[in-house]
Design an enzyme around this catalytic site. Structure first.
Site, PDB file in Angstrom:
ATOM      1  N   GLY A 281       0.820  -1.206   0.000  1.00 50.94           N
ATOM      2  CA  GLY A 281       0.000   0.000   0.000  1.00 50.94           C
ATOM      3  C   GLY A 281       0.850   1.250   0.000  1.00 50.94           C
ATOM      4  O   GLY A 281       1.765   1.382   0.819  1.00 50.94           O
ATOM      5  N   ALA A 282       0.556   2.172  -0.915  1.00 52.49           N
ATOM      6  CA  ALA A 282       1.328   3.416  -1.000  1.00 52.49           C
ATOM      7  C   ALA A 282       0.386   4.620  -0.992  1.00 52.49           C
ATOM      8  O   ALA A 282       0.580   5.579  -1.730  1.00 52.49           O
ATOM      9  CB  ALA A 282       2.193   3.425  -2.267  1.00 52.49           C
TER      10      ALA A 282
ATOM     11  N   GLY B 285       0.878   4.593   3.603  1.00 50.01           N
ATOM     12  CA  GLY B 285       2.043   4.109   2.858  1.00 50.01           C
ATOM     13  C   GLY B 285       3.056   5.189   2.546  1.00 50.01           C
ATOM     14  O   GLY B 285       4.270   4.964   2.635  1.00 50.01           O
TER      15      GLY B 285
ATOM     16  N   SER C 265      -1.713  -5.752  -7.987  1.00 51.78           N
ATOM     17  CA  SER C 265      -2.471  -6.195  -6.818  1.00 51.78           C
ATOM     18  C   SER C 265      -1.671  -7.230  -6.043  1.00 51.78           C
ATOM     19  O   SER C 265      -1.107  -8.159  -6.633  1.00 51.78           O
ATOM     20  CB  SER C 265      -3.802  -6.810  -7.258  1.00 51.78           C
ATOM     21  OG  SER C 265      -4.425  -7.489  -6.183  1.00 51.78           O
TER      22      SER C 265
ATOM     23  N   ASP D  66      -6.362  -0.699   2.721  1.00 51.63           N
ATOM     24  CA  ASP D  66      -7.617  -0.061   3.055  1.00 51.63           C
ATOM     25  C   ASP D  66      -8.784  -0.971   2.832  1.00 51.63           C
ATOM     26  O   ASP D  66      -9.901  -0.533   2.787  1.00 51.63           O
ATOM     27  CB  ASP D  66      -7.816   1.148   2.173  1.00 51.63           C
ATOM     28  CG  ASP D  66      -7.886   0.727   0.740  1.00 51.63           C
ATOM     29  OD1 ASP D  66      -7.745  -0.453   0.459  1.00 51.63           O
ATOM     30  OD2 ASP D  66      -8.101   1.585  -0.118  1.00 51.63           O
TER      31      ASP D  66
ATOM     32  N   ALA E  36     -10.364  -7.561   2.200  1.00 46.74           N
ATOM     33  CA  ALA E  36      -9.960  -8.693   1.365  1.00 46.74           C
ATOM     34  C   ALA E  36      -8.440  -8.764   1.238  1.00 46.74           C
ATOM     35  O   ALA E  36      -7.833  -9.836   1.378  1.00 46.74           O
ATOM     36  CB  ALA E  36     -10.612  -8.573  -0.018  1.00 46.74           C
TER      37      ALA E  36
ATOM     38  N   ARG F 110      -6.242  -7.368   3.250  1.00 47.12           N
ATOM     39  CA  ARG F 110      -5.670  -7.615   4.575  1.00 47.12           C
ATOM     40  C   ARG F 110      -5.726  -9.101   4.914  1.00 47.12           C
ATOM     41  O   ARG F 110      -4.775  -9.675   5.441  1.00 47.12           O
ATOM     42  CB  ARG F 110      -6.434  -6.813   5.627  1.00 47.12           C
ATOM     43  CG  ARG F 110      -6.133  -5.331   5.608  1.00 47.12           C
ATOM     44  CD  ARG F 110      -7.096  -4.597   6.505  1.00 47.12           C
ATOM     45  NE  ARG F 110      -6.586  -3.294   6.898  1.00 47.12           N
ATOM     46  CZ  ARG F 110      -7.328  -2.343   7.413  1.00 47.12           C
ATOM     47  NH1 ARG F 110      -8.618  -2.541   7.603  1.00 47.12           N
ATOM     48  NH2 ARG F 110      -6.802  -1.187   7.761  1.00 47.12           N
TER      49      ARG F 110
ATOM     50  N   CYS G   3      -3.885 -13.852  14.716  1.00 48.69           N
ATOM     51  CA  CYS G   3      -3.749 -13.392  13.336  1.00 48.69           C
ATOM     52  C   CYS G   3      -4.855 -12.381  13.059  1.00 48.69           C
ATOM     53  O   CYS G   3      -5.728 -12.144  13.903  1.00 48.69           O
ATOM     54  CB  CYS G   3      -3.804 -14.562  12.357  1.00 48.69           C
ATOM     55  SG  CYS G   3      -5.466 -15.205  12.020  1.00 48.69           S
TER      56      CYS G   3
ATOM     57  N   CYS H 250     -13.299   3.128  -6.506  1.00 42.84           N
ATOM     58  CA  CYS H 250     -13.543   2.456  -7.787  1.00 42.84           C
ATOM     59  C   CYS H 250     -14.671   1.441  -7.649  1.00 42.84           C
ATOM     60  O   CYS H 250     -15.414   1.185  -8.594  1.00 42.84           O
ATOM     61  CB  CYS H 250     -12.269   1.786  -8.293  1.00 42.84           C
ATOM     62  SG  CYS H 250     -11.486   0.696  -7.114  1.00 42.84           S
TER      63      CYS H 250
END
Length: 649
Positions: free
Chosen positions: A25-26, A30, A96, A118, A121, A123, A159, A174
């Protein structure tokens, strides 16, 4: 005498210069994280992000400038971070993280993985990949002024999926603009539309098709070209939705055909989006009017707010609400704006109508006005300072891990208001793995309640295995003694099964299915519990999960008095994930991330919901606080939502 390199011990500084870390993630977190890493001394960094830069990112994602709009976030973040430390070795991937190329072997080459995501799924997927590769993961997230960081290590800590979480409340832009798959996506879109037409316009709340959707164009150059087609040097020229609506006199029919016909037809031209999804169906006002049944306009039985109208009924409601809102704008005068309020009938009618029409277009069951109102909520903005604090905490936790001090790592909650001890940062000891986790136990197993005569194989694959249990490419066989293959990840191999019901394959009450995801190195046994008594619109239930119900807090004044938040703990890490923001910055804050993050942490402390710190911190034995799926501290903090949406970075 201890040798120092800057602020670090020489041994640790040497470790930073040689270890390889992965940043997923950026975006908001990020960008801050990459800057922190290179300035701290990390030399070998790989960063991956599927997103492209939007104008709305520029107020907080400081590695990006106007000239970068439309370009890959990962690539530009790399170039900008190198200006802080040219000697660093940074590799960027515009892709991805769920792409099969990033398999377990890919993850094993890193000493540490840091999430700045963010969405749930992604994560879930990174969590499983790190478990399979046995690599430490630092998870983080933000929602407005709230934030969290935690450390995940196989066999030592919980976890990411150990604790059940409520439904996601925030979503990528999106998804909202191009590929809605749940009613909440359409409700969020309708609220954005209200603001674009009648309220204060916001670049983060665009409703038109997202032409720069990375999923629609996997070629980075093609994505950038689309985003910059009408701009020069990042100076994007956009036609204001409100100005266009004014030019039509807020004509309801013209608005309808633009939103529900022309925009949908444009989405259909982005054919890559529909290879694995059901394509939307455009609506035409004239055709609907000609084919409308008189009965459709007459009210049904029951309370008005709980009725679900037909398509033409919602068309009529759309027209009526637009005309009413147009009159309200005219009464307020030139330049006036309306504010959406779920208790304002015309505003609520507009969102109900627009959301249901979009649900119909994307093949979802439409909702009553009551349901829409209950799901609609406030959007929490992304806060740059929160991202910066959380990114700093991520690095501090990373330094502990690389120093071999995993036992001193903590889950850190950043609260909006100080607790009773006047601390904004609240550290908690890490919990051990849950014995009931369906991911990190040695033999994961769940029981799913469903109707085998109504559940299709495609629904099992998409809704249950992929959406609910986070698999990417599941293979499923029936434990019937013959090893019958129900679902294959090989394209086309079992496609003929998709439209068949589970009962067609002899699956009944008590049947067992084995689901394998070879990318995630994950196997899940599913016990089928047949029932015909599920609630309306509920396809299945996972037995034993009730994430929205928490045990009552146990007040223990003695424990409260012993809680400490010392200096050492006030400098700890936090968590994050990828998201939307424009299409990228709506972030998800999960309930566990909000668990102790609430602005009412003081109340949480007084009720005994915080655990004692370990002996190393307080000189006392550690006492585990009551675990709640949505603790009181979290409840206030999150149900964030995207919409109850939460804009997370």
């Amino acid at each position: 005498m201890v040798q120092l390199v800057g602020a670090l011990r020489k041994e640790l500084a040497d470790s930073l210069s040689t270890c390889k870390v992965l940043v997923v993630g950026a975006g908001g977190i990020g960008c801050e994280l990459l800057k922190n890493l290179v300035l701290t001394g990390f030399k070998n960094i790989e960063v991956i992000d599927l997103d492209t830069i939007d104008v709305s990112n520029l107020n907080r994602q400081f590695l990006f400038q106007k000239k970068h709009v439309g370009k890959s976030k990962a690539q530009v973040a790399k170039e900008s971070a190198l200006q802080f430390c040219p000697s660093a070795n940074i590799t960027a991937y515009h892709d991805s993280i769920m792409n099969p190329d990033y398999n377990v072997e890919f993850f094993r080459k890193f000493m540490l993985v840091m999430n700045a995501l963010d969405n749930r799924a992604a994560r879930n997927h990174v969590n499983r990949m790190c478990l399979a590769a046995d690599i430490p993961l630092i998870e983080s997230g933000t929602a407005g002024y709230l934030g969290q960081v935690t450390v995940i290590k196989k066999g030592m800590t919980e976890c990411y999926e150990c604790q059940p979480k409520p439904s996601q409340k925030t979503f990528p832009g999106c998804t909202i603009r191009n590929t809605p798959s749940e009613p909440i996506h359409c409700i969020v879109w309708a609220k954005y539309l209200f603001n674009q037409l009648f309220g204060e316009e916001d670049a983060d709340q665009e409703v038109s098709p997202d032409t720069a959707d990375p999923e629609a164009a996997w070629n980075p150059e093609e994505t950038a070209a689309r985003a910059t087609a009408s701009e020069k040097d990042g100076d994007i020229k956009r036609v204001s939705t409100k100005e266009w609506a004014r030019s039509t006199g807020y004509d309801p029919v013209k608005l309808f055909n633009k939103l529900f016909k022309d925009d949908i037809m444009y989405l259909l031209t982005m054919d890559k989006l529909w290879k694995k999804r059901k394509a939307p169906t455009p609506l035409d006002w004239q055709q609907l009017e000609n084919s409308a049944c008189p009965q459709e306009e007459s009210p049904g039985s029951g309370l008005k707010d709980q009725q679900v109208l037909g398509v033409w009924g919602y068309c009529q409601l759309f027209r009526q609400s637009v005309e009413t809102l147009r009159s309200q704008l005219q009464e307020k005068g030139e330049g006036a704006e309306l504010v959406w309020d779920k208790d304002d009938p015309p505003a609520m009618d507009f969102v109900t109508a627009a959301a249901n029409l979009r649900m119909h277009i994307f093949s979802m069951n439409m909702k009553s006005r009551f349901d829409v109102k209950s799901m609609a909520g406030n959007i929490i903005p992304a806060i740059a300072t929160t991202n910066a604090v959380i990114a700093g905490l991520i690095v501090l936790e990373g330094l502990k891990i690389l120093s071999g001090e995993l036992e001193s790592c903590r889950t850190i909650f950043l609260n909006k208001c100080p607790n009773l001890r006047k601390k904004l940062l609240v550290p908690c000891i890490l919990d051990p793995p849950s014995a009931n986790c369906y991911v990190c136990v040695s033999k994961p197993e769940v029981t799913v309640k469903l109707n085998v005569h109504k559940t299709m194989v495609l629904s099992l694959q998409d809704r249950i295995l992929k959406e609910r249990f986070g698999m990417v490419a599941p293979d499923v066989q029936i434990e019937d003694g013959k090893g019958t293959i129900l679902i294959s990840s090989e394209e086309g191999e079992t496609e003929a099964n998709n439209s068949k019901f589970l009962s067609d394959f002899g699956i009944r009450n008590g049947s067992r299915l084995q689901a394998d995801d070879f990318l995630q190195d994950y196997t899940l046994l599913i016990n089928v519990l047949h029932t015909e008594e599920l609630e309306r619109d509920v396809e299945f239930e996972v037995v034993g999960e009730a994430p929205d119900k928490a045990p009552p807090p146990q007040s223990n004044q003695e424990e409260v008095n012993s809680i400490t938040n010392g200096n050492k703990d006030s400098a700890q890490p936090s968590t994050s994930s990828k998201a939307p923001a424009q299409d990228d910055d709506l972030m998800i804050v999960d309930s566990d991330e909000e668990e102790a993050v609430s602005s009412s942490s003081a109340a949480a402390v007084s009720s005994g919901t915080k655990r004692k710190h370990s002996a190393a911190e307080t000189g006392e034995s550690s006492t585990k606080r009551p675990r709640t799926e949505q603790s009181s501290a979290a409840a206030a903090a999150t149900d964030n939502d995207d919409d109850d949406i939460i804009a997370l970075d």
